[in-house]
Design a protein around this motif. Structure first.
Motif, PDB file in Angstrom:
ATOM      1  N   ASN B 125     -15.763 -61.885  10.957  1.00 55.88           N
ATOM      2  CA  ASN B 125     -15.642 -61.132  12.060  1.00 55.88           C
ATOM      3  C   ASN B 125     -15.695 -61.940  13.356  1.00 55.88           C
ATOM      4  OD1 ASN B 125     -15.577 -58.645  11.277  1.00 55.88           O
ATOM      5  ND2 ASN B 125     -17.686 -58.222  11.039  1.00 55.88           N
ATOM      6  N   SER B 129     -12.340 -61.370  15.603  1.00 58.09           N
ATOM      7  CA  SER B 129     -12.556 -60.885  17.003  1.00 58.09           C
ATOM      8  C   SER B 129     -11.646 -61.650  18.157  1.00 58.09           C
ATOM      9  CB  SER B 129     -14.124 -60.814  17.278  1.00 58.09           C
ATOM     10  OG  SER B 129     -14.428 -62.091  17.782  1.00 58.09           O
ATOM     11  N   GLY B 132      -8.855 -59.430  18.273  1.00 61.24           N
ATOM     12  CA  GLY B 132      -9.397 -57.914  18.620  1.00 61.24           C
ATOM     13  C   GLY B 132      -9.388 -57.085  17.450  1.00 61.24           C
ATOM     14  N   MET B 133      -9.830 -57.779  16.260  1.00 65.30           N
ATOM     15  CA  MET B 133      -9.734 -57.058  14.790  1.00 65.30           C
ATOM     16  C   MET B 133     -11.153 -57.259  14.352  1.00 65.30           C
ATOM     17  SD  MET B 133      -6.397 -57.479  13.321  1.00 65.30           S
ATOM     18  CE  MET B 133      -6.313 -59.193  13.248  1.00 65.30           C
TER      19      MET B 133
END
Lengths: 444, 280
Positions: B125, B129, B132-133
């Motif tokens: 993550n 990130s 943006g995911m």
């Protein structure tokens, strides 16, 4: 040949005695008084229950054993514990669906003192035969928790939509306030109005269960029923209203919500990074525990969840319970009696009541509690204040939601909606289809 | 000697036999029986025949989980064995500090799957990130996340078995190959690998069964999300058992099918690779 036989016999004896040694120690104290074995549902108060067990044993001499199931594993722990010879005598279920799963183990409680003391007999879980099988021991409520300090900062800004928290009494006002606050977030010193909408798998219960309770209840009301085999999700627009508001005015980008848990949301609120978070009165402990917590007890309060339903100006919090005491019908009579006595002691003796209210923070729905014996934590107080102000509480009907599978599917759909991989119609059809499918399975 | 052995055989085998009966045979037989029952707890079972097996296929969950598991296992088995073997080859050369490397590569295997799952969840993550995911954006992220995690955890273990196998290849044979003029690559494929078939049999068996049975990593890393698209067989069985009211028997039926599938595949693999084993 003889020797071989002897050898076999000898080793069997050895093996059996070794095995017998394991199990016998615990079962010997089956005296006439019986003993209590309580399976606790809430890990956050595990230590309090241990303490209660000790105090009760000192006071009455009855042995109480408390085992706490790890968060989210209550059902599986109970399933394995209850088949043991030393099984839990006192456990809890979460409502009518829980009763369906555990009815073989629920004893009729209609003659017990603690059921007699229940202030509203309608709250108990009744079986088809009219017997009483689950008695709630606490009332809980949820809504939108706000930090008054930040709200006051907003009310003081130029061009604030409203001047006090009391003026927010419908969705339109809430939306206007929230959107205005979001645009002034730098001025207010926050990262967003709402805490992250936690959508990590198994962290989405605030939405697929709590938030969904309101539109589904509205649908039940519109149809004049208390349960439905199929729902249209007729008030999905209202659900979308508030859910979109949460997503778009938040500390977190909607696409990033798949990595957020409830703890993240509560920490954001406790650290003053956001002004509002949807949760229940149980969350106070969690907020107060966060290190660096800046939210003061006198500044915290509840706002009902407005989503544009008719007559919502008079709407209160969602109040109900998911915690019902049950006594194991397959335990010995002495143990059953001991368990019933233990519960009655909890709600009637001064020591027991003190633990119930102050240490466990329960809003106990029993006639044995006087006006003064109400919990001291600010969220419970705020909840009671709203209840007493004449606003209409919304009952917890999510106890009739078909299954965890339904909730997981709903939560998964909400996540996909939030990150843009599913449109809203997709969410609506997941709700309709899963509800129907899972309800159908229940009745087979 | 032989006679004494025969005489005392029952005496020595009995404790193990009793333990095996209690801890393995009885639960197994009970499990199979329960798959034909409706029950809440194992002591209040009611016989319902094959209804549970029919219900197991009443929705797509089981098949979807089976397909996902096969896709996962197919890739994971190949990558784990190839990388494990390459590492083993590397760490049997004369390298400075190779014992340290062996230990380091083996260590992930000592950490529990749940812990690893959560660690990798925040790592993946963290990387995503930046774009943006999150990992739950699409099933493919979870899929590759699981493969990376499984590789990271299993490679070291498989490597150790291959190292033991490599060290067992007799130097006489290798020397003979060298004298006959075989180059390194040819020696590897024509001498070393055939001689190592017993290790390969074990490693394939371990990776196949572990890939199919994977549970904790799946639960911790993606929890089956988004919308159950990365649910593997074991997690699907668990969810059937605990998340649906009255579906304990169906979960049990799925578990029996699961056993048959895994046992079947593993058996076929054992027979096939055993066949290829050679004597030096």
């Amino acid at each position: 040949m003889k020797k071989r036989l002897l050898g076999t016999l000898l080793s069997m004896v050895l093996a059996i005695s070794a095995l017998a040694g394991c199990g016998s120690a615990e079962n010997q104290e089956d005296s006439d008084t019986g003993s209590v074995y309580y399976m606790n549902f809430k890990p956050e108060v595990a230590e309090v229950w241990e303490e209660i067990a000790e105090v009760y044993e000192q006071e009455t001499g009855v042995k109480v054993k408390v085992v706490t199931a790890a968060g989210g594993n209550y059902e599986s722990t109970l399933k394995s514990e209850i088949v043991k010879s030393d099984a839990p005598t006192l456990f809890q279920i979460n409502g009518p669906i829980g009763y369906q799963a555990w009815k073989d183990y629920c004893a009729d409680l209609s003659d017990t003192q603690f059921y007699q003391a229940l202030s509203d007999k309608e709250l108990a879980i009744k079986g088809e035969d009219g017997g009483v099988y689950g008695v709630p021991y606490t009332m809980e409520g949820y809504g939108i928790i706000y930090n008054l300090e930040i709200m006051n900062r907003y009310f003081a800004t130029t061009g604030a939509v409203v001047g006090s928290i009391e003026e927010i009494n419908n969705f339109a006002t809430l939306k206007a306030v929230v959107e205005d606050m979001q645009s002034k977030k730098e001025e207010l010193g926050i990262r967003g109005v709402f805490a992250a909408t936690s959508l990590l798998p198994s962290e989405e219960w605030r939405w697929h269960t709590h938030l969904a309770n309101l539109p589904v209840y509205a649908e039940y009301q519109a149809n004049g029923v208390t349960d439905m085999q199929e729902i249209n999700f007729a008030f999905q627009k209202n659900f979308k209203n508030i859910f979109d508001l949460y997503l778009q005015n938040s500390t977190t980008e909607p696409k990033m919500l798949g990595s957020k848990g409830v703890n993240d949301s509560m920490a954001e609120f406790a650290l003053g990074q956001c002004a509002m978070v949807q949760n229940g009165n149980w969350a106070w402990g969690q907020i107060a525990e966060v290190s660096g917590n800046v939210v003061k007890a006198e500044n915290i309060g509840f706002l009902p969840i407005y989503m544009g339903l008719e007559g919502e100006e008079n709407q209160g919090l969602s109040v109900g319970t998911e915690n019902y005491f049950c006594i194991n019908s397959q335990a010995s009579e002495a143990d059953r009696k001991a368990s019933a006595d233990f519960v009655y002691w909890l709600i009637s003796s001064p020591t027991g009541k003190d633990y119930m209210v102050n240490k466990l923070g329960n809003v106990a729905p029993f006639t044995t509690f006087t006006e003064e014996e109400k919990p001291a934590d600010p969220l419970a107080k705020s909840m009671l204040k709203i209840m007493e102000s004449g606003k209409v509480s919304i009952p917890w009907i999510f106890t009739t939601f078909p299954s965890q599978t339904f909730k997981d599917a709903f939560g998964g759909a909400l996540l996909e909606y939030a990150q843009g991989t599913m449109d809203w119609n997709g969410v609506v059809s997941v709700v309709q289809e899963q509800w129907k499918a899972e309800k159908a399975l229940l009745n087979q | 000697m032989e006679k004494t052995m025969k005489k005392y055989f029952p005496l020595f085998v009995l404790p193990t036999l009793v333990a095996f009966l209690i801890a393995f045979v009885v639960p197994f037989v009970m499990g199979v029986y329960l798959s034909f029952c409706e029950f809440t707890t194992v002591t209040n079972a009611r016989f319902v025949g094959t209804a549970n097996y029919i219900k197991a296929f009443s929705n797509q969950d089981f098949l979807r989980a089976l397909i996902f598991t096969v896709l996962f296992a197919g890739v994971a088995i190949v990558t784990i064995n190839v990388f494990g073997f390459l590492l083993a080859l590397m760490l049997t050369q004369k390298l400075p500090g190779r014992n340290l490397f062996r230990t380091v590569f083996f260590m992930p295997n000592l950490i529990g799957g749940i812990v690893l799952g959560y660690i990798w969840q925040s790592m993946i993550n963290g990387v995503l990130s930046g774009f943006g995911m999150t990992m739950l954006m699409d099933a493919k992220y979870g899929y590759w996340g699981l493969i990376i995690l499984m590789n990271w955890q299993m490679i070291g273990y498989i490597m150790v078995i291959y190292i033991a196998g490599l060290q067992n290849v007799s130097t006489d044979v290798l020397e003979a190959a060298k004298i006959d003029g075989a180059n390194k690559l040819r020696t590897l494929f024509r001498v070393t690998i055939p001689m190592m078939m017993p290790s390969i049999t074990i490693c394939l068996f371990l990776t196949i069964s572990n890939s199919f049975k994977m549970f904790d990593q799946n639960l911790a890393l993606t929890g089956g999300g988004p919308s159950g698209k990365t649910t593997m067989l074991a997690l699907d069985i668990y969810k059937t058992f605990y998340d649906k009211v009255g579906f304990e028997g169906v979960g049990q039926a799925k578990a029996v099918l699961f056993f048959l599938i895994v046992a079947g595949i593993a058996m076929v693999q054992l027979v096939l690779t055993r066949h290829k084993e050679v004597e030096s």
